[in-house]
Design a protein around this motif. Structure first.
Motif, PDB file in Angstrom:
ATOM      1  N   LEU A 264       0.647  -1.269   0.186  1.00  0.00           N
ATOM      2  CA  LEU A 264       0.020   0.256  -0.359  1.00  0.00           C
ATOM      3  C   LEU A 264       0.357   1.310   0.063  1.00  0.00           C
ATOM      4  N   PRO A 265       0.850   2.228  -0.628  1.00  0.00           N
ATOM      5  CA  PRO A 265       0.905   4.022  -0.426  1.00  0.00           C
ATOM      6  C   PRO A 265       1.123   4.088   0.689  1.00  0.00           C
ATOM      7  N   LYS A 266       2.143   4.966   1.049  1.00  0.00           N
ATOM      8  CA  LYS A 266       1.760   5.806   2.608  1.00  0.00           C
ATOM      9  C   LYS A 266       1.303   6.977   2.372  1.00  0.00           C
ATOM     10  N   LEU A 267       0.567   7.050   2.990  1.00  0.00           N
ATOM     11  CA  LEU A 267      -0.648   8.228   3.292  1.00  0.00           C
ATOM     12  C   LEU A 267       0.385   9.616   3.263  1.00  0.00           C
ATOM     13  N   GLN A 268       0.429  10.087   2.751  1.00  0.00           N
ATOM     14  CA  GLN A 268       0.578  12.473   3.007  1.00  0.00           C
ATOM     15  C   GLN A 268      -1.194  12.171   3.607  1.00  0.00           C
ATOM     16  N   ARG A 269      -0.851  13.414   4.554  1.00  0.00           N
ATOM     17  CA  ARG A 269      -1.881  14.019   4.802  1.00  0.00           C
ATOM     18  C   ARG A 269      -1.617  15.812   4.845  1.00  0.00           C
ATOM     19  N   ALA A 270      -2.690  16.459   4.800  1.00  0.00           N
ATOM     20  CA  ALA A 270      -2.149  18.004   4.924  1.00  0.00           C
ATOM     21  C   ALA A 270      -3.998  18.721   5.034  1.00  0.00           C
ATOM     22  N   THR A 271      -3.556  19.319   5.590  1.00  0.00           N
ATOM     23  CA  THR A 271      -4.690  20.542   5.900  1.00  0.00           C
ATOM     24  C   THR A 271      -5.010  21.637   5.284  1.00  0.00           C
TER      25      THR A 271
ATOM     26  N   ARG B 171      -9.427  18.828   4.052  1.00  0.00           N
ATOM     27  CA  ARG B 171      -8.159  17.342   4.340  1.00  0.00           C
ATOM     28  C   ARG B 171      -7.920  17.063   3.555  1.00  0.00           C
ATOM     29  N   VAL B 172      -6.517  16.984   2.735  1.00  0.00           N
ATOM     30  CA  VAL B 172      -6.602  16.330   2.193  1.00  0.00           C
ATOM     31  C   VAL B 172      -5.404  15.084   2.385  1.00  0.00           C
ATOM     32  N   VAL B 173      -6.190  13.857   2.275  1.00  0.00           N
ATOM     33  CA  VAL B 173      -5.135  12.471   1.910  1.00  0.00           C
ATOM     34  C   VAL B 173      -4.871  12.374   0.114  1.00  0.00           C
ATOM     35  N   LEU B 174      -3.285  11.707   0.289  1.00  0.00           N
ATOM     36  CA  LEU B 174      -2.648  12.026  -1.386  1.00  0.00           C
ATOM     37  C   LEU B 174      -1.712  10.200  -1.196  1.00  0.00           C
ATOM     38  N   ALA B 175      -2.417   9.726  -2.353  1.00  0.00           N
ATOM     39  CA  ALA B 175      -1.623   8.371  -2.340  1.00  0.00           C
ATOM     40  C   ALA B 175      -1.078   7.559  -3.158  1.00  0.00           C
ATOM     41  N   GLU B 176      -0.138   8.165  -3.528  1.00  0.00           N
ATOM     42  CA  GLU B 176       0.578   8.117  -4.780  1.00  0.00           C
ATOM     43  C   GLU B 176       1.240   6.716  -5.192  1.00  0.00           C
ATOM     44  N   ARG B 177       0.860   6.116  -6.083  1.00  0.00           N
ATOM     45  CA  ARG B 177       0.944   5.224  -7.016  1.00  0.00           C
ATOM     46  C   ARG B 177       1.357   5.413  -8.561  1.00  0.00           C
ATOM     47  N   HIS B 178       2.781   4.568  -9.057  1.00  0.00           N
ATOM     48  CA  HIS B 178       3.056   5.738  -9.613  1.00  0.00           C
ATOM     49  C   HIS B 178       3.360   4.612 -11.234  1.00  0.00           C
ATOM     50  N   GLU B 179       2.281   3.409 -10.953  1.00  0.00           N
ATOM     51  CA  GLU B 179       2.162   1.941 -12.267  1.00  0.00           C
ATOM     52  C   GLU B 179       1.575   2.362 -13.564  1.00  0.00           C
ATOM     53  N   VAL B 180       0.806   3.234 -13.120  1.00  0.00           N
ATOM     54  CA  VAL B 180      -0.835   3.791 -14.688  1.00  0.00           C
ATOM     55  C   VAL B 180      -0.138   4.984 -14.408  1.00  0.00           C
ATOM     56  N   PRO B 181      -0.500   5.415 -15.749  1.00  0.00           N
ATOM     57  CA  PRO B 181      -0.185   8.002 -15.970  1.00  0.00           C
ATOM     58  C   PRO B 181      -1.225   7.734 -16.137  1.00  0.00           C
ATOM     59  N   LEU B 182      -2.227   7.862 -14.503  1.00  0.00           N
ATOM     60  CA  LEU B 182      -3.729   7.805 -14.012  1.00  0.00           C
ATOM     61  C   LEU B 182      -3.532   8.694 -12.254  1.00  0.00           C
TER      62      LEU B 182
END
Length: 169
Positions: A56-63, A69-80
């Motif tokens: 699972l990707p590491k979750l990045q959080r910001a407000t 509140r923003v939660v970002l999960a990055e996966r770079h396997e697909v350009p989507l």
């Protein structure tokens, strides 16, 4: 009527419907399939192997300054790029409104803007390879955008309803 068609009927239909262009019809016989003589033993359940490692990707959080509140999960396997905006305003919040108000309101988000009607939005999303959905469930109202990374900026312009002349570059 179809079962009663003769070879002459088919030829006449072909001449009537296919006479304006070049058409090639290639008919290949079906291959003869046979069941395997050996293989899976269906008398017992298959053995359970080791499951693949879950990554699972590491979750990045910001407000943001507005409290979002923003939660970002990055996966770079697909350009989507897939993004969701979920607000605590589902149809349970319709308590004092007519039933269905939350769903109707969310449907209006893709129903048109001052400069684009729903069909234009749909056509531009299709040309960009993007998908935009808005709906409500009991607890949440959700807007979803799925876009190709290379077309993210014009897809986001459609999401925000920006009035640029053409979002497709």
């Amino acid at each position: 009527m179809v079962r009663a068609a003769t070879a002459e009927d088919l030829k006449a239909a072909a001449n009537r419907w296919l006479a304006d262009g070049v058409y090639i019809l290639e008919v290949l016989p079906f291959p003869s399939y046979k069941t395997a003589s050996a293989g899976a033993d269906r008398s017992k359940a298959p053995e359970i192997g080791t499951p693949p490692t879950l990554k699972l990707p590491k979750l990045q959080r910001a407000t943001l300054s507005n409290g979002l509140r923003v939660v970002l999960a990055e996966r770079h396997e697909v350009p989507l790029v897939n993004l969701w905006m979920a607000t605590d305003a589902g149809y349970a919040a319709d308590e004092f409104a007519a039933p269905g108000t939350a769903n109707m309101t969310m449907a209006l988000l893709t129903g048109g803007t001052k400069t684009r009607n729903a069909l234009e939005i749909s056509d531009q999303l299709q040309a960009l390879g993007a998908d935009l959905k808005a709906n409500s469930n009991l607890d949440l109202s959700i807007v979803r955008l799925s876009a190709l990374k290379a077309k993210l900026d014009p897809s986001l312009e459609l999401l925000c309803g920006c009035d640029s002349e053409s979002v497709i570059s």
